[in-house]
Design an enzyme around this catalytic site. Structure first.
Site, mmCIF file in Angstrom:
data_model
loop_
_atom_site.group_PDB
_atom_site.id
_atom_site.type_symbol
_atom_site.label_atom_id
_atom_site.label_comp_id
_atom_site.label_asym_id
_atom_site.label_seq_id
_atom_site.Cartn_x
_atom_site.Cartn_y
_atom_site.Cartn_z
ATOM 1 N N ASP A 71 2.042 -4.841 1.597
ATOM 2 C CA ASP A 71 1.553 -3.498 1.308
ATOM 3 C C ASP A 71 2.494 -2.485 1.978
ATOM 4 O O ASP A 71 3.715 -2.619 1.848
ATOM 5 C CB ASP A 71 0.091 -3.396 1.759
ATOM 6 N N TYR A 89 0.277 7.899 3.742
ATOM 7 C CA TYR A 89 0.298 8.251 2.327
ATOM 8 C C TYR A 89 0.938 9.614 2.102
ATOM 9 O O TYR A 89 1.648 9.829 1.115
ATOM 10 C CB TYR A 89 -1.123 8.238 1.771
ATOM 11 N N HIS A 122 -4.457 -8.665 -3.914
ATOM 12 C CA HIS A 122 -3.493 -7.880 -3.161
ATOM 13 C C HIS A 122 -3.223 -8.412 -1.761
ATOM 14 O O HIS A 122 -2.143 -8.183 -1.220
ATOM 15 C CB HIS A 122 -4.010 -6.443 -3.081
#
Length: 293
Positions: A104, A216, A271
């Site tokens: 990730d 982010y 994921h």
């Protein structure tokens, strides 16, 4: 608790590096491998994989800047700076060369670490990540294709907006984290209560959500950093791992833009590979490391 192959608890420590303080775990002996977690996780994500590595490798498991039990500075959440954090940590621990495995956001940071510290990193395992600047942003679009494939990453735009996410998430960290990590897995039961509790503990601490959102919010900076780094491909071997229900073969396709020597593998998973299918991951990662170190 994370243990080594003898079932002994791993060692823990803190290091002041690159203008921040990182919490880390370490165990084992042999060539060094550093494991970089993503979001909304911590170094605890690697608990199943660590004992499969420590018989042959010295394993270092940091909590990334702002996450887990590491410090939460006001800035420095772009992937290049966070990669430099890890380079400084590994130098602090006396590791002049090492392999990197990231998943990730930890995979994007691991790429920047490899691109910026080419004399130190000798192999990269890139797990389940999309590169800002190379298609990540496309999955924020509300399109039939994104929705039907499970790849409508609605949260990216939400997280990017200042102040509002902090207001809405406060007091609901458990609900958000539980939803995110279960929704992105083929095997949601692998999001075990101990892991959920640990992630919620860390992200509920002062500054925990702020730091997560800052990662982010650095995406546009990351995109430019990735575009610049890609102009000189990595010469080290790269293993790109994907989950069939999430990013899948796109991991390998992306890494071929970034490196010369890339092989890929896709698991029957979502994921979070190291929590969903740790035995299968070890069966692929261990031969890759052994053949190339």
């Amino acid at each position: 608790m994370i243990v080594d192959h003898h079932a002994n608890p791993v060692r823990t420590g803190r290091a002041t590096v690159n203008g921040t303080s990182l919490h880390y775990r370490t165990a084992g002996s042999g060539p060094a491998v550093v494991l970089l977690h993503g979001v909304p996780k911590t170094g605890y994500h690697w608990r199943h994989l660590v004992p499969k590595l420590t018989e042959q490798y010295t394993v270092v498991v940091p909590d990334l800047r702002g996450l887990g039990d590491s410090a939460r500075p006001a800035d420095g959440y772009d992937s290049a700076t966070m990669g430099d954090d890890i380079a400084a940590l590994m130098a602090h621990l006396g590791h002049g060369s090492y392999s990197v495995m990231g998943e990730d956001w930890g995979a994007v940071i691991g790429y920047q670490l490899a691109a910026r510290h080419r004399d130190q990193v000798n192999a990269l395992v890139f797990c389940e990540a999309l590169f800002p600047g190379f298609g990540f942003e496309d999955h924020t679009a509300l399109t039939h294709e994104n929705v039907s494939s499970g790849m409508h990453l609605w949260h990216l735009g939400f997280y990017f907006q200042p102040d509002v996410p902090e207001m809405l998430i406060a007091g609901h960290e458990r609900e958000l984290i539980t939803y995110m990590i279960k929704y992105e897995r083929s095997h949601p039961d692998t999001a075990t209560p101990d892991a959920v509790d640990e992630y919620v503990r860390c992200y509920s601490m002062p500054g925990g959500i702020r730091a997560m959102l800052a990662i982010y919010r650095a995406m546009l900076v990351d995109a430019e950093q990735n575009r610049q780094a890609s102009q000189r491909k990595l010469d080290i071997p790269v293993l790109a791992l994907g989950g069939s229900a999430f990013i899948g073969e796109r991991n390998e396709a992306q890494m071929r833009l970034m490196a010369h020597d890339v092989i890929g593998h896709v698991f029957d998973a979502g994921h979070d590979l190291a929590e969903e299918v740790p035995d299968e991951v070890a069966d692929v990662v261990l031969p890759f490391l052994a053949e190339r170190l």
